[in-house]
Motif scaffolding. Structure first.
Motif, mmCIF file in Angstrom:
data_model
loop_
_atom_site.group_PDB
_atom_site.id
_atom_site.type_symbol
_atom_site.label_atom_id
_atom_site.label_comp_id
_atom_site.label_asym_id
_atom_site.label_seq_id
_atom_site.Cartn_x
_atom_site.Cartn_y
_atom_site.Cartn_z
ATOM 1 N N LYS A 1 0.924 -1.355 -0.004
ATOM 2 C CA LYS A 1 0.121 0.087 0.023
ATOM 3 C C LYS A 1 0.665 1.273 -0.026
ATOM 4 C CE LYS A 1 -4.016 -2.150 2.232
ATOM 5 N NZ LYS A 1 -5.067 -2.104 3.550
ATOM 6 N N GLN A 2 2.102 1.244 0.093
ATOM 7 C CA GLN A 2 3.205 2.252 0.193
ATOM 8 C C GLN A 2 3.489 2.749 -1.416
ATOM 9 O OE1 GLN A 2 3.887 3.685 3.137
ATOM 10 N NE2 GLN A 2 2.775 2.042 4.103
ATOM 11 N N LEU A 3 3.765 4.237 -1.464
ATOM 12 C CA LEU A 3 4.026 4.635 -2.630
ATOM 13 C C LEU A 3 5.505 4.201 -3.059
ATOM 14 C CD1 LEU A 3 2.278 8.030 -2.747
ATOM 15 C CD2 LEU A 3 1.409 5.924 -3.963
ATOM 16 N N SER A 4 5.735 3.881 -4.153
ATOM 17 C CA SER A 4 7.153 3.740 -4.530
ATOM 18 C C SER A 4 8.055 5.197 -4.586
ATOM 19 C CB SER A 4 7.126 3.174 -5.765
ATOM 20 O OG SER A 4 7.257 4.114 -6.668
ATOM 21 N N ARG A 5 9.171 5.103 -4.943
ATOM 22 C CA ARG A 5 9.782 6.578 -4.910
ATOM 23 C C ARG A 5 9.443 7.389 -6.002
ATOM 24 N NH1 ARG A 5 14.869 6.128 -6.334
ATOM 25 N NH2 ARG A 5 15.666 7.906 -5.098
ATOM 26 N N THR A 6 8.893 6.878 -7.083
ATOM 27 C CA THR A 6 8.079 7.703 -8.022
ATOM 28 C C THR A 6 6.995 8.088 -7.659
ATOM 29 O OG1 THR A 6 9.104 6.180 -9.806
ATOM 30 C CG2 THR A 6 7.547 7.364 -10.492
#
Length: 596
Positions: free
Chosen positions: A384-389
């Motif tokens: 559920k976490q956003l990536s670095r992008t």
């Protein structure tokens, strides 16, 4: 006059024969005889101006706990028990299921031109006063229909013989762009259409019971207190056929005929395709169930969804306008810079130097060419976490939102999961009243995260768009690429958005990305394109289309051109590992991205 009154009576009181756009079928125009019973859908929930994002079409799910809003309206009305001649309402003759082809014999260079289509409609005229009474009059007029984009006969003849259309052997350029991508889409269309001749022979259809739970509040969780209705679907497997199975989507049609009979087939709407075990769930009309018994065998064929292809064709036509050249073929386009006088105060203080640099560049330009961010896909399937992008997109959107109340931001992605994750990440810093989540009309409501449902508009069993007046007020709108057509269809014009984010564009075909870009970007719109190297769409089925470039995304194509290829800092940022100075420690999706 008596003839005209009879016509009106036939239209408004009796059975009527409607000419409607072929939503989700293989044909382009289908004639459907409907009874007096009206469909229970809202007039806003028409198939012709919306379709399910492919992201919600192929999900794994139990046949229990099915939300009624997710069940498509069948293309028939329930036949009255007392009327024997109406019991065939869901059975369509084979001639109604065939796809008409254009009759043009022009060469392929002009093959994308379509003949105009018209249908008769009634228009309210000014009232006439007759004998002191007001009489309502109607004018019979011809109304233009959207282009149907049927495969032209000359292209079809080539595809039948596995011959590549000549335009696909030419270099892609501004002059060939429209015909080039039209030919790729025709190849994909033709491949899909071939499955309409495929038939599963002598199979057994199971009738599993399902429980429909009705939710009245958008924030409600399921509980025992909810109203429950029993539902029966038709279930069968398709893993025994060649090429594994036809490429089916929810709301395609399944046509079932008792084996050994020559009667017209019963038409059902495909409710769900469960990829894991190749199970298809279909909803048929009552007349099917009345004649069915457990030992009966059936021959089953299919009729396919073309709305996505039609939107792609429309987008390619819009993108081929000369004014759009710098978005499609940026070259060394002049970069319009916006001076920044004050240092940025980042919302996320954990961004590394590469992420911060990308955000600053996004804030410092407008108009073509697009700014490219290379990095991991924004939303990972099992996290559920956003990536670095994703964190770069989140930060850039918050900075743009904060910098001016005049800014309007559109965020598009190939799949619903990514749009939902981004909206959840933004809602803590942007008021709910300023954001709108545009969904496909028939997206399943139980698939939408509860904490963002209040930013959706859901009426009468489907998602709708608010009025154009309300749409213009939203400062941040999120949508899948294909469903962004709804904004254009409601009246949002190109240039309305100051910024358009094409997130994870590497996972989409170029025509798919163009649905958002070509319809909604203006000459001063700042376009940001993100993607992962090596990642491609997995939804191209035609060998010709795959080999000739339909799998190559807009992200990949412009990244291989100048000035992106030379890594010009004003045009592209690579989100490398700040410690190893490489991409090696990040998980890029080198295989196709699964849609949810």
């Amino acid at each position: 006059m008596p003839g005209f009154l009879a016509f009106l009576k036939r239209v408004f009181l009796g059975k009527k024969e409607e000419r409607e756009e072929d939503h989700f079928g293989s044909g382009c125009i289908r004639f459907v005889k409907r009874n007096n019973d009206r469909l229970h859908r809202s007039s806003k929930c028409t198939y012709s101006d919306d379709l399910p994002a492919s992201s919600s079409a192929l999900t794994q799910s139990s046949s229990k706990l099915l939300s009624p809003c997710s069940i498509p309206a069948p293309p028939w009305s329930k036949p009255p028990a007392s009327s024997s001649d109406q019991s065939q309402s869901s059975r369509l003759p084979a001639t109604f299921l065939s796809r008409p082809s254009t009759t043009s014999s022009k060469p392929s260079s002009s093959s994308s031109k379509q003949l105009p289509s018209f249908k008769q409609t009634l228009s309210l005229a000014s009232p006439n006063s007759i004998d002191g009474q007001t009489k309502v009059s109607y004018l019979s007029v011809q109304k233009g229909m959207p282009p149907i984009y049927a495969v032209p006969k000359d292209i079809e003849d080539l595809l039948k013989r596995d011959i590549v259309p000549q335009v696909l052997n030419e270099l892609l350029s501004p002059s060939t762009y429209k015909d080039y991508f039209a030919a790729l889409l025709y190849a994909e269309d033709f491949y899909t259409e071939k499955w309409s001749k495929f038939t599963l022979k002598n199979i057994t259809l199971k009738l599993p019971d399902a429980e429909i739970i009705k939710k009245y509040g958008r924030k409600e969780y399921f509980s025992e207190s909810h109203e429950k209705n029993d539902k029966t679907f038709v279930e069968f497997e398709i893993d025994s056929c060649r090429e594994r199975r036809p490429f089916l989507l929810s709301r395609d049609f399944a046509l079932a005929r008792p084996s050994g009979q020559k009667t017209e087939p019963y038409q059902g709407v495909i409710y769900r395709v469960v990829i894991k075990n190749n199970i298809v769930l279909v909803e048929f009309g009552e007349d099917f169930y009345l004649q069915h018994h457990p030992t009966r065998k059936y021959d089953v064929s299919f009729s396919f969804n073309r709305v996505c292809l039609k939107r792609a064709h429309q987008a390619i036509e819009a993108a081929s306008h000369p004014s759009f050249k710098n978005f499609l073929f940026p070259g060394f386009a002049h970069r319009k810079s916006i001076p920044t006088s004050t240092p940025l105060h980042f919302f996320n203080h954990k961004l590394d130097v590469y992420q911060r640099s990308a955000v600053q560049e996004i804030l410092s330009f407008q108009g073509p060419a697009p700014y490219v961010v290379e990095g991991p896909l924004c939303s990972q399937k099992y996290s559920k976490q956003l990536s670095r992008t994703g964190l770069v997109v989140q930060e850039a959107v918050l900075q743009i939102y904060q910098s001016s109340s005049k800014h309007r931001i559109l965020i598009c992605a190939p799949i619903n999961r990514t749009c939902d994750a981004l909206m959840q990440s933004l809602k803590n810093d942007i008021p709910e009243s300023d954001m709108f989540r545009a969904n496909a009309a028939f997206r399943e409501i139980d698939g939408v995260p509860i904490d963002i449902l209040t930013s959706c508009v859901y009426e009468k069993d489907c998602f709708v768009c608010p009025s154009i007046k309300e749409l213009r007020k939203f400062r941040v709108i999120l949508s899948t690429f294909v469903s962004s057509f709804r904004l254009h269809n409601e009246g949002i014009v190109a240039g309305h958005f100051s910024h358009i984010f094409l997130v994870d564009a590497s996972s989409a075909t170029e025509p798919e990305a163009m649905v958002a870009l070509a319809n909604l970007a203006g000459e001063n719109t700042a376009v940001i394109v993100t993607g992962a190297p090596g990642n491609r769409s997995g939804w191209v089925r035609s060998n010709i289309a795959r080999e000739k470039g339909l799998m190559r995304s807009y992200f990949e194509r412009i990244s291989d051109s100048q000035p992106y290829r030379s890594l010009h800092p004003k045009f592209i940022k690579q989100l490398v590992d700040p410690e190893s100075k490489s991409f090696d420690s990040y998980s890029y999706a080198h295989s196709s991205l699964s849609y949810d």
